[in-house]
Design a protein around this motif. Structure first.
Motif, short mmCIF file in Angstrom:
data_model
loop_
_atom_site.label_atom_id
_atom_site.label_comp_id
_atom_site.label_asym_id
_atom_site.label_seq_id
_atom_site.Cartn_x
_atom_site.Cartn_y
_atom_site.Cartn_z
N ASP A 29 43.59 33.47 32.78
CA ASP A 29 42.54 32.11 32.58
C ASP A 29 41.38 32.59 31.79
OD1 ASP A 29 40.58 30.33 33.32
OD2 ASP A 29 41.59 29.75 35.34
N SER A 46 38.68 27.89 28.97
CA SER A 46 38.39 27.15 30.02
C SER A 46 37.26 26.12 29.94
CB SER A 46 38.59 27.85 31.30
OG SER A 46 39.64 28.46 31.50
N PRO A 47 36.94 25.46 28.77
CA PRO A 47 35.86 24.69 28.76
C PRO A 47 35.79 23.64 29.54
CG PRO A 47 37.08 24.54 26.80
CD PRO A 47 37.90 25.46 27.57
N ASN A 48 34.86 23.05 29.90
CA ASN A 48 34.85 21.84 30.58
C ASN A 48 34.72 20.79 29.19
OD1 ASN A 48 34.38 22.63 33.16
ND2 ASN A 48 32.24 22.80 32.91
N HIS A 72 42.41 26.67 31.72
CA HIS A 72 42.21 25.91 32.64
C HIS A 72 41.05 24.89 32.54
CE1 HIS A 72 42.06 25.24 37.13
NE2 HIS A 72 40.82 25.27 37.25
N TYR A 75 35.10 22.62 43.11
CA TYR A 75 35.63 23.68 42.22
C TYR A 75 36.45 24.44 43.02
CZ TYR A 75 35.08 26.85 38.39
OH TYR A 75 35.24 27.90 37.55
N ASP A 105 40.58 25.53 42.38
CA ASP A 105 41.07 26.97 42.25
C ASP A 105 41.84 27.42 43.41
OD1 ASP A 105 40.44 28.19 39.79
OD2 ASP A 105 38.16 28.30 40.29
N TYR A 136 40.97 36.05 35.64
CA TYR A 136 39.99 35.25 35.18
C TYR A 136 38.84 35.82 34.41
CZ TYR A 136 42.43 32.77 39.09
OH TYR A 136 43.37 32.27 39.89
N THR A 138 35.33 34.94 33.12
CA THR A 138 34.18 34.06 33.13
C THR A 138 32.87 34.70 33.11
OG1 THR A 138 33.63 33.91 35.36
CG2 THR A 138 35.42 32.45 34.70
N GLN A 187 29.71 33.32 38.02
CA GLN A 187 30.89 33.07 38.80
C GLN A 187 31.63 33.91 40.02
OE1 GLN A 187 33.55 30.11 37.44
NE2 GLN A 187 32.37 29.54 35.53
N PHE A 210 34.37 33.29 42.80
CA PHE A 210 35.76 33.84 42.72
C PHE A 210 36.06 34.80 44.15
CE2 PHE A 210 35.96 32.33 38.56
CZ PHE A 210 37.28 31.69 38.51
N1 ARG Z 1 35.44 25.23 33.33
C1 ARG Z 1 34.84 26.39 33.89
C2 ARG Z 1 33.41 26.58 33.29
O1 ARG Z 1 33.27 26.19 32.10
C3 ARG Z 1 35.48 27.80 33.85
C4 ARG Z 1 36.71 27.66 34.45
C5 ARG Z 1 37.35 28.99 34.92
N2 ARG Z 1 38.32 29.03 35.38
C6 ARG Z 1 38.72 28.66 36.81
N3 ARG Z 1 40.07 28.67 37.12
N4 ARG Z 1 37.65 28.34 37.66
O2 ARG Z 1 32.49 27.22 33.80
#
Ligand code: ARG
Length: 571
Positions: free
Chosen positions: A121, A124-126, A161, A311, A315, A333, A335, A339, A343
């Motif tokens: 993963d 995975s941008p918002n 993601h 969040y 997950d 993952y 990131t 984070q 996790f």
């Molecule tokens: N969308 C999240 C962000 O921009 C990252 C996601 C990472 N993956 C996950 N499964 N939480 O910070």
């Protein structure tokens, strides 16, 4: 082809079995790269670690293993060092043959358990807002890990993601209804969305009630209101297409785009299961998982008092989905390190619930640009398209200066490969845990540990082969290798031991180990090139050196490809 380190270890094992047929504590036998070239290629502390079970001093154990070594053409000699280390020197003729074998066969990593699926993963941008430079590290590092593990024979699923279900969509819906310019939206939707998103932020400073409106709009999406759902879909499509354009430009792709919305419907069930099984309990109206004190984890809320999921809930649904739908080998993952706590909580809850698997959180530090840390809040993000444009124009200037006569098309293509390569390599060549500072001068330099230096090593070798043709010579791939000089032997060993660094890079999720290996090889080749005639050498030697150069080029190309960087034929 078996890795050379494995073959050497197997031979030493045979010697040990001769010394003591009953010995079975094989965990004690492993080879490590020698700390310096004068100690050979590998070293093992086996004799020291296992001396007790032999009932003899380590030095004597080491000597008897060396004496029992079976006849073979892989190891040239073994020698006892210090208190009982065994130094391993590889056979030069064997190195030569193996260099040539790399042209026709693949390395075999079957000594590692690559069965099943690895889901990575990353990126995975918002979405709803455009991607910016802050998304680069996860995208670049994740892609490299995917390439490395695929190379080793894992079945990798690259999963994006997407954050496609958050409050940002509520804000956009409010903004859309109030400030949209229809014409701009038709002609350039992504920028119009961006404009009204920023506008929302500005307006909300003075009218905080806008935030409440945004929350109620997103709630409507989540409750399935058709009008809002349609808008949400439209925004997802627009921003996702924009992301995909960027991925394509970077040479990155994904197998699945299971974003947060994909898991939305699964969350109530996950919460119910955790509650029914008393893993989550009610606390002040919310549903919470409390951990043992020894675990050093904060309680994790999985449903808020107002019924909203978090969040971590999403997950947890993801993990449960993976456990049910894949034959999981590892869940990775990628990131930033902020984070980490999130996790840890998710992995621990999954383990308690019995959805456990081999979880890996690959973290990284902050990337700043010329000393400036980017943040959306401070409004100093760099847009990716601007960054790419700058990469290309700066790389173009460098290429144009070095090679003004190349055709324009080719110069543009080189500029693109060199520009993106420089960007990716400045990230991947450093230990991912460190914070890194990006500067164009450093990244685009042709000297030092940079992408252009490695790409240039490749191009320079290709130019040797162009000269072979121009000079009416020919290249004989079947020629025998004659490794005469110390440098030639070292280059051969470096080529043959390349997969060892790939394996380590995969074990620690550290692409920089590959970068280090390539940089070292490039430096060795450069010393060789500057000190040893290639095209002017005699027939057999010429062919051997051409084969060696060819193998260096192939290793560069493969290694850079594992970092997601392309090579060019000239630059
Ligand atoms: N969308 C999240 C962000 O921009 C990252 C996601 C990472 N993956 C996950 N499964 N939480 O910070």
């Amino acid at each position: 082809m078996k890795l050379v380190i494995i073959r050497a270890a197997e031979l030493i094992r045979m010697a040990i079995e001769k010394v003591d047929p009953d010995f079975n504590d094989w965990g004690k036998l492993f080879l490590q790269p020698a700390s310096s070239e004068k100690f050979g290629h590998y070293q093992t502390n086996f004799a020291m670690a296992a001396a007790k079970s032999f009932g003899k001093p380590p030095k004597i154990v080491a000597e008897s293993i060396i004496a029992a070594m079976p006849e073979n053409d892989v190891i040239e000699k073994l020698e006892v060092a210090g208190p009982g280390f065994i130094n391993v020197f590889l056979n030069t003729a064997f190195l030569g043959r193996s260099v040539k074998d790399t042209a026709v066969s693949k390395w075999n990593f079957s000594h590692i358990n690559t069965a099943g699926d690895v889901v990575i993963d990353y990126s995975s941008p918002n979405i709803a807002k455009p991607m910016h430079a802050g998304h680069l590290r996860t995208t670049i590092i994740g892609d490299s890990i995917k390439r490395i593990m695929t190379y080793m024979g894992y079945h990798v699923v690259a999963d994006n993601h997407l954050g496609d279900w958050g409050t940002q969509f509520g804000k956009l819906i409010v903004a859309y209804r109030n400030w949209l310019n229809e014409d701009n939206y038709k002609s350039d939707p992504i920028h119009e969305l961006e404009r009204i998103y920023i506008k929302f932020g500005e307006e909300a400073e003075n009218f905080p009630e806008l935030e409440d409106m945004a929350r109620s709009e997103i709630k409507k999406v989540q409750d399935g209101d058709p009008v809002n759902m349609a808008l949400w879909k439209e925004f997802v499509e627009i921003t996702l297409n924009e992301c995909k354009r960027i991925y394509k430009y970077l040479g990155i792709d994904f197998d699945t785009y299971y974003g947060e919305s994909f898991y939305h419907g699964m969350m109530p069930e996950v919460v119910k299961e955790l509650t029914d099984r008393k893993i989550a309990v009610e606390s002040e109206g919310a549903l919470v998982v409390f951990f043992d004190e020894s675990e050093n984890l904060h309680p994790c809320i999985i449903r808020k008092k107002d019924g909203a999921y978090l969040y971590s809930t999403s997950d947890l649904a993801t993990v449960k989905f993976k456990a049910a739908n894949y034959r999981m080998n590892k869940a990775i993952y990628v990131t930033d390190d902020r984070q980490e706590a999130h996790f840890k909580q998710v992995f621990r809850i999954a383990q308690i619930a019995g959805w456990g698997m081999d979880f890996v959180h690959v973290t990284f530090g902050v990337m700043s640009f010329n000393g400036i840390i980017l943040s959306t809040r401070a409004g100093n993000t760099i847009k990716l398209e601007e960054l790419f444009a700058e990469a290309e124009s700066r790389a173009y200037a460098v290429v144009n200066e070095k090679n003004p006569d190349l055709p324009e098309d080719e110069k543009r293509n080189i500029a693109k490969c060199v520009g993106i390569g420089a960007l990716k390599y400045s990230d991947l060549s450093q230990n991912r845990s460190s914070n890194i500072d990006f500067s164009w001068e450093k990244a685009l330099s042709f000297e030092g540990n940079t992408a252009p230096y490695l790409q240039y090593t490749y191009a320079r070798i290709r130019s040797i082969f162009r000269k072979v043709t121009e000079n009416g010579l020919f290249f004989d791939r079947s020629a025998r290798m004659i490794l005469e000089t110390e440098l030639e032997k070292q280059i051969a060993a470096s080529i043959v031991r390349f997969p060892e660094c790939v394996e380590k890079a995969a074990e620690f999720y550290k692409p920089n180990l590959i970068a280090d290996h390539l940089f070292d090889l490039a430096q060795k080749f450069s010393s060789f090139y500057n000190s040893t005639p290639i095209l002017k050498s005699e027939h057999d030697i010429l062919q051997s050196r051409l084969n060696l150069a060819d193998a260096v080029a192939r290793t560069m190309k493969t290694g850079l490809d594992l970092l997601g960087i392309e090579v060019v034929e000239r630059m």
